[in-house]
Design a protein around this motif. Structure first.
Motif, short mmCIF file in Angstrom:
data_model
loop_
_atom_site.label_atom_id
_atom_site.label_comp_id
_atom_site.label_asym_id
_atom_site.label_seq_id
_atom_site.Cartn_x
_atom_site.Cartn_y
_atom_site.Cartn_z
N VAL A 32 27.07 0.58 -8.79
CA VAL A 32 27.46 -0.70 -8.13
C VAL A 32 26.89 -1.94 -9.30
CG1 VAL A 32 27.16 -2.81 -6.42
CG2 VAL A 32 27.27 0.00 -5.95
N SER A 33 25.72 -1.80 -9.77
CA SER A 33 25.27 -2.80 -10.87
C SER A 33 26.06 -2.64 -12.03
CB SER A 33 23.75 -2.54 -11.12
OG SER A 33 23.32 -1.36 -11.93
N ASP A 34 26.36 -3.87 -12.78
CA ASP A 34 27.00 -4.14 -13.69
C ASP A 34 26.74 -3.47 -14.96
OD1 ASP A 34 28.79 -5.71 -12.52
OD2 ASP A 34 27.69 -7.67 -13.22
N GLN A 35 25.45 -3.12 -15.22
CA GLN A 35 25.22 -2.59 -16.57
C GLN A 35 24.96 -0.96 -16.24
OE1 GLN A 35 21.15 -3.98 -17.29
NE2 GLN A 35 21.66 -5.43 -18.72
N SER A 36 24.78 -0.45 -15.24
CA SER A 36 24.75 1.02 -14.94
C SER A 36 26.57 1.31 -14.88
CB SER A 36 24.12 1.37 -13.69
OG SER A 36 22.79 0.98 -13.70
N ARG A 37 27.00 0.66 -14.29
CA ARG A 37 28.50 0.79 -14.07
C ARG A 37 29.09 0.85 -15.51
NH1 ARG A 37 32.65 1.20 -10.70
NH2 ARG A 37 34.59 0.59 -11.06
N GLN A 38 28.84 -0.10 -16.64
CA GLN A 38 29.42 -0.12 -17.77
C GLN A 38 29.04 1.17 -18.50
OE1 GLN A 38 31.44 -2.46 -18.73
NE2 GLN A 38 31.97 -1.27 -20.73
N ALA A 39 27.63 1.50 -18.58
CA ALA A 39 27.28 2.69 -18.98
C ALA A 39 28.08 3.93 -18.65
CB ALA A 39 25.64 2.90 -18.93
N TRP A 40 28.25 4.04 -17.51
CA TRP A 40 28.96 5.26 -16.73
C TRP A 40 30.50 5.24 -17.25
CZ3 TRP A 40 33.17 6.66 -13.84
CH2 TRP A 40 32.99 8.04 -13.37
N LEU A 41 31.00 4.22 -17.36
CA LEU A 41 32.41 3.91 -17.92
C LEU A 41 32.49 4.14 -19.16
CD1 LEU A 41 33.69 0.93 -15.81
CD2 LEU A 41 34.47 3.27 -15.71
N SER A 42 31.55 3.75 -20.02
CA SER A 42 31.65 4.11 -21.18
C SER A 42 31.58 5.45 -21.55
CB SER A 42 30.21 3.56 -22.23
OG SER A 42 30.34 1.94 -22.14
N GLY A 43 30.60 6.31 -21.00
CA GLY A 43 30.50 7.90 -20.96
C GLY A 43 31.85 8.43 -20.75
N TRP A 44 32.35 7.81 -19.59
CA TRP A 44 33.55 8.44 -18.93
C TRP A 44 34.59 8.29 -20.04
CZ3 TRP A 44 38.34 6.36 -18.02
CH2 TRP A 44 39.26 6.96 -17.14
N ARG A 45 34.89 7.30 -20.71
CA ARG A 45 36.04 7.04 -21.83
C ARG A 45 35.52 8.25 -22.83
NH1 ARG A 45 34.22 1.40 -21.24
NH2 ARG A 45 35.56 0.57 -19.70
N GLU A 46 34.41 8.39 -23.12
CA GLU A 46 34.08 9.09 -24.44
C GLU A 46 34.49 10.52 -23.79
OE1 GLU A 46 30.72 10.50 -27.25
OE2 GLU A 46 30.68 8.44 -26.35
N GLY A 47 33.99 10.72 -22.59
CA GLY A 47 34.55 12.19 -22.18
C GLY A 47 35.89 12.38 -22.02
N ARG A 48 36.76 11.29 -21.64
CA ARG A 48 38.07 11.64 -21.50
C ARG A 48 38.71 11.85 -22.81
NH1 ARG A 48 40.90 13.08 -17.35
NH2 ARG A 48 42.70 12.02 -17.77
N SER A 49 38.35 11.03 -23.64
CA SER A 49 38.77 11.08 -25.26
C SER A 49 38.52 12.61 -25.75
CB SER A 49 38.46 9.97 -26.12
OG SER A 49 37.28 10.32 -26.52
N ASP A 50 37.20 13.20 -25.60
CA ASP A 50 36.82 14.24 -25.71
C ASP A 50 37.64 15.47 -25.34
OD1 ASP A 50 35.24 13.37 -27.72
OD2 ASP A 50 33.30 13.96 -26.62
N GLN A 51 37.98 15.35 -24.23
CA GLN A 51 39.04 16.15 -23.25
C GLN A 51 40.24 16.34 -23.79
OE1 GLN A 51 40.34 15.14 -19.40
NE2 GLN A 51 40.24 17.35 -18.77
N TRP A 52 40.87 14.75 -24.21
CA TRP A 52 42.17 14.94 -24.82
C TRP A 52 42.32 15.40 -26.27
CZ3 TRP A 52 42.28 9.19 -23.32
CH2 TRP A 52 42.60 9.21 -22.01
N ASP A 53 41.01 15.53 -26.98
CA ASP A 53 40.90 16.09 -28.27
C ASP A 53 40.57 17.83 -28.22
OD1 ASP A 53 41.17 13.65 -29.44
OD2 ASP A 53 39.38 13.22 -29.73
N GLY A 54 40.64 18.19 -26.89
CA GLY A 54 40.33 19.72 -26.82
C GLY A 54 38.72 20.02 -27.00
N LEU A 55 38.03 19.15 -26.68
CA LEU A 55 36.59 19.41 -26.73
C LEU A 55 35.83 19.81 -25.74
CD1 LEU A 55 35.22 16.84 -29.51
CD2 LEU A 55 35.81 19.08 -30.01
N THR A 56 36.70 20.66 -24.69
CA THR A 56 36.09 21.17 -23.59
C THR A 56 35.67 22.73 -23.69
OG1 THR A 56 38.28 21.93 -22.85
CG2 THR A 56 37.52 19.69 -22.24
N GLY A 57 34.73 23.06 -22.80
CA GLY A 57 34.26 24.42 -22.98
C GLY A 57 33.49 24.57 -24.01
#
Length: 67
Positions: A32-57
């Motif tokens: 809920v807090s802005d800084q924690s949410r921003q950190a979570w979303l930054s990690g989420w964006r990086e994770g999504r781009s890694d998934q799209w690049d095939g860096l899973t498993g």
């Protein structure tokens, strides 16, 4: 106390990264807090781009910090 538990923003980033790599939506951000949410979303964006690049498993193991 472990260092991992003291740094909430790194922990939020790591959990967001795991959610992004697994394909979860950004709507499921648990913070809920802005800084924690921003950190979570930054990690989420990086994770999504890694998934799209095939860096899973086994090909994405080098990106995980827990090892």
């Amino acid at each position: 106390m472990k260092r991992q538990k003291r740094d909430m923003y790194t922990r939020a980033f790591d959990r967001g990264y795991k959610a992004g790599v697994s394909g979860r939506s950004s709507e499921f951000c648990p913070h809920v807090s802005d800084q924690s949410r921003q950190a979570w979303l930054s990690g989420w964006r990086e994770g999504r781009s890694d998934q799209w690049d095939g860096l899973t498993g086994i090909s994405g193991v080098h990106k995980m910090r827990t090892f």
